[in-house]
Design a protein around this motif. Structure first.
Motif, PDB file in Angstrom:
ATOM      1  N   GLN A 210       0.843  -1.178   0.000  1.00 38.63           N
ATOM      2  CA  GLN A 210       0.000   0.000   0.000  1.00 38.63           C
ATOM      3  C   GLN A 210       0.890   1.243   0.000  1.00 38.63           C
ATOM      4  OE1 GLN A 210      -2.517  -1.054   3.418  1.00 38.63           O
ATOM      5  NE2 GLN A 210      -4.240  -1.186   1.995  1.00 38.63           N
ATOM      6  N   LEU A 211       0.274   2.384  -0.237  1.00 38.27           N
ATOM      7  CA  LEU A 211       1.018   3.608  -0.512  1.00 38.27           C
ATOM      8  C   LEU A 211       2.060   3.948   0.558  1.00 38.27           C
ATOM      9  CD1 LEU A 211       1.341   6.130  -2.309  1.00 38.27           C
ATOM     10  CD2 LEU A 211      -0.449   7.198  -0.943  1.00 38.27           C
ATOM     11  N   ASN A 212       1.636   3.998   1.818  1.00 44.16           N
ATOM     12  CA  ASN A 212       2.570   4.427   2.869  1.00 44.16           C
ATOM     13  C   ASN A 212       3.725   3.447   3.045  1.00 44.16           C
ATOM     14  OD1 ASN A 212       0.866   2.504   3.893  1.00 44.16           O
ATOM     15  ND2 ASN A 212       0.525   3.504   5.849  1.00 44.16           N
ATOM     16  N   SER A 213       3.441   2.143   2.928  1.00 41.76           N
ATOM     17  CA  SER A 213       4.494   1.130   3.051  1.00 41.76           C
ATOM     18  C   SER A 213       5.482   1.224   1.892  1.00 41.76           C
ATOM     19  CB  SER A 213       3.884  -0.276   3.092  1.00 41.76           C
ATOM     20  OG  SER A 213       3.031  -0.416   4.206  1.00 41.76           O
ATOM     21  N   TRP A 214       4.949   1.451   0.685  1.00 40.58           N
ATOM     22  CA  TRP A 214       5.802   1.551  -0.510  1.00 40.58           C
ATOM     23  C   TRP A 214       6.816   2.681  -0.344  1.00 40.58           C
ATOM     24  CZ3 TRP A 214       7.729   4.622  -4.241  1.00 40.58           C
ATOM     25  CH2 TRP A 214       8.191   4.040  -5.413  1.00 40.58           C
TER      26      TRP A 214
ATOM     27  N   PRO B  30       6.668  11.477   2.797  1.00 41.92           N
ATOM     28  CA  PRO B  30       5.892  10.350   3.338  1.00 41.92           C
ATOM     29  C   PRO B  30       4.384  10.586   3.184  1.00 41.92           C
ATOM     30  CG  PRO B  30       6.705  11.728   5.123  1.00 41.92           C
ATOM     31  CD  PRO B  30       7.331  12.256   3.866  1.00 41.92           C
ATOM     32  N   SER B  31       3.624   9.498   3.252  1.00 41.93           N
ATOM     33  CA  SER B  31       2.164   9.596   3.193  1.00 41.93           C
ATOM     34  C   SER B  31       1.563   8.798   4.343  1.00 41.93           C
ATOM     35  CB  SER B  31       1.641   9.048   1.866  1.00 41.93           C
ATOM     36  OG  SER B  31       0.227   8.978   1.887  1.00 41.93           O
ATOM     37  N   ARG B  32       0.493   9.312   4.911  1.00 48.10           N
ATOM     38  CA  ARG B  32      -0.203   8.587   5.979  1.00 48.10           C
ATOM     39  C   ARG B  32      -1.369   7.772   5.438  1.00 48.10           C
ATOM     40  NH1 ARG B  32      -0.576  13.137  10.824  1.00 48.10           N
ATOM     41  NH2 ARG B  32       1.679  13.411  11.096  1.00 48.10           N
TER      42      ARG B  32
END
Length: 572
Positions: free
Chosen positions: A445-449, A474-476
């Motif tokens: 998913q986005l934050n992990s990537w 970073p993204s939450r």
């Protein structure tokens, strides 16, 4: 391409000249257009005169290309198959922009659908962040590209005393200043291309000598400037064929400037052919969907022997939660032995992104806000993971050059010069090395990537490591990466979840359309107006497009309080 033309389709196949085809949903218009195009290409004796086929959806364009390949035809010079934007860009604006006073050099295309215009400013008087949000109408007056866009200043032309509004003047000066600096949006290109055709008649004459035949698919989706461009070309002396193909009932892009009434006007002014045979759906679905046609339209008739007698009768169901409707729909699909329950065959459709987000569990995310450079880098890897290798490399090249040169609006020509200076193969190797540091967009998913990529980059000796780490934010958001790049659709194992606009032109074995009680206004109000006048609002045309996608099974899910009102249309 194993497709035998019907009697009505043969008329289109054989007829030449300027005319309009009114084609109902599922009429096989794209296949007919492909056969017509193949015939014209085979009959074309002049290697320097070509045929133009324009479609407003990539779905139809790709299908035409596939059909031609199946017939052993590879479309190449002197012919053109693509979108109206690419045709206008390649054959009108960029070859002749130098004739206009507005541009001192070849302009770079910015804003949607090109690379985003990411200009920001803390200066309240700087209007340049709105460059891609405003353009010109057919009269040369400023307007918003889309009505729902928010500007820094109110856009109106005149004050109450009739004088030009100060903000209007400032916006116009800003646009002109950025034109001279070498920027332009796609909407601006449309306006300037029409201006070129009006001011320099030789351009249209050259086009008519280069292309003697035009096939315009999805013509109901044209805006006023586009239709005027096409009209000027169609009236040139060397044009042999100019065919407009569309369906007013499937006009769903008015929010993007389309004016479907222009298609009706063209139909009334030229020879018109009706295609009301439905090669997609069962007769039960045809009878159901025909209830939403306007009074003057003919009902479609099922003619596909494989599905026309399919037993399932379309249903209107009520729901408390969207998932309740989806579970019921999947149970129905699984109970049919002749339906394969996969994302290729089964579709759950919704009208709005908000409902889509509610279903996937991200209803609190109003907009997917990701830093632009971060999003562009993830998108490059997303393209690579989906085997769009050339596009992936080109996209990542642009990002790296922009970071190296600290300029995020470098022209394609300048990019090529920079790559050649750096060494073509060396630069390709740099791209590959960076891709190798990126995790799969299908597994995270986005934050992990973002976290994994930053960790990999930090541990590497990549030559732009420090600059990239500064630019990757970073993204939450805990959200699937494919959804980030296509907010209109997401695939699950058993079905595809999409908005109506995403699936225009597509076909599925089974479709569930989930509606709320209102969009811009209440569906109850729109239904009352339709029953009273026989004319339908654009939102009801959206519904029509959704319910005409399936071959075998159709279920319409509506809130409990609205079920009786919808039944006033569809239930005898």
């Amino acid at each position: 391409m194993n497709f035998k033309l019907s009697k009505s389709q043969k008329i289109i196949y054989e007829k030449d000249g300027i005319y309009v085809v009114n084609a109902c949903a599922g009429s096989g218009k794209t296949s007919t257009l492909s056969k017509k195009l193949a015939k014209l290409i085979n009959e074309n004796e002049n290697n320097h005169e070509g045929i133009v086929a324009i479609s407003f959806t990539n779905v139809a364009k790709n299908e035409i290309n596939k059909n031609l390949n199946d017939m052993g035809i590879k479309l190449s010079y002197p012919h053109f198959l693509g979108t109206i934007d690419s045709f206008i860009n390649n054959y009108i604006f960029y070859p002749y922009y130098y004739l206009l006073d507005e541009f001192n050099k070849r302009p770079v295309l910015v804003g949607k659908p090109a690379r985003s215009w990411n200009k920001t400013s803390n200066n309240n008087y700087d209007l340049s962040p709105d460059f891609d949000k405003i353009t010109f109408d057919i009269n040369g007056d400023l307007k918003k590209v889309q009505d729902n866009l928010t500007l820094k200043r109110k856009l109106k032309k005149h004050n109450k005393d009739g004088s030009l509004d100060k903000n209007y003047i400032n916006y116009k000066n800003m646009k002109c200043r950025l034109f001279r600096r070498g920027f332009v949006t796609q909407s601006d290109i449309h306006y300037f291309s029409l201006k070129l055709l009006n001011n320099f008649p030789f351009i249209a004459k050259i086009l008519s000598r280069k292309f003697h035949t035009f096939l315009i698919d999805e013509a109901q989706d044209t805006n006023e400037i586009q239709i005027n461009i096409l009209d000027i070309i169609s009236k040139q002396e060397y044009i042999k064929n100019f065919i407009f193909i569309g369906d007013f009932n499937q006009a769903i892009f008015e929010w993007n400037g389309a004016k479907p009434e222009l298609f009706n006007k063209i139909s009334s002014e030229n020879d018109s052919i009706e295609l009301n045979e439905n090669w997609r759906s069962s007769q039960n679905i045809c009878e159901f969907t025909s209830k939403l046609l306007e009074k003057e339209n003919k009902n479609s008739v099922a003619v596909n022997e494989d599905v026309k007698n399919y037993h399932f009768i379309p249903e209107i169901i009520e729901y408390e939660t969207p998932q309740e409707a989806i579970d019921y729909f999947l149970d129905i699909c699984n109970s049919q032995k002749d339906i394969e329950v996969t994302s290729n065959n089964i579709s759950v459709l919704v009208r709005s992104k908000n409902l889509l987000k509610e279903i996937i569990g991200n209803s609190k995310v109003k907009n997917i806000e990701i830093d632009k450079t971060t999003k562009d880098m993830i998108y490059s890897k997303y393209l690579l993971d989906n085997n769009e290798i050339s596009k992936a490399y080109e996209n990542l090249e642009e990002i790296l050059i922009s970071i190296e040169k600290d300029d995020f609006h470098i022209s394609k020509l300048k990019q090529k010069e920079y790559i050649n200076t750096s060494g073509y193969f060396n630069y390709k190797l740099r791209i590959k090395e960076l891709f190798d540091l990126m995790p799969s967009t299908k597994e995270y998913q986005l934050n992990s990537w973002i976290k994994i990529f930053k960790d990999n980059l930090h541990d590497s000796d990549y030559y732009l490591k420090d600059e990239l780490l500064k630019n990757i934010k970073p993204s939450r958001l805990i959200i699937d990466i494919p959804y980030v790049f296509n907010e209109n659709s997401i695939e699950y194992k058993d079905y595809q979840l999409s908005t109506i606009h995403k699936v225009k032109g597509e076909t599925y074995d089974a479709v569930l359309l989930i509606l709320k009680s209102k969009v811009q206004k209440a569906y109850r109000t729109m239904i009352n107006e339709f029953i009273k006048t026989g004319k339908k609002d654009q939102e009801l045309r959206n519904v029509y497009v959704g319910i005409t996608r399936p071959r075998k099974i159709l279920i319409l899910a509506v809130p409990s309080k609205d079920k009786e009102k919808w039944e006033e249309i569809f239930v005898d």
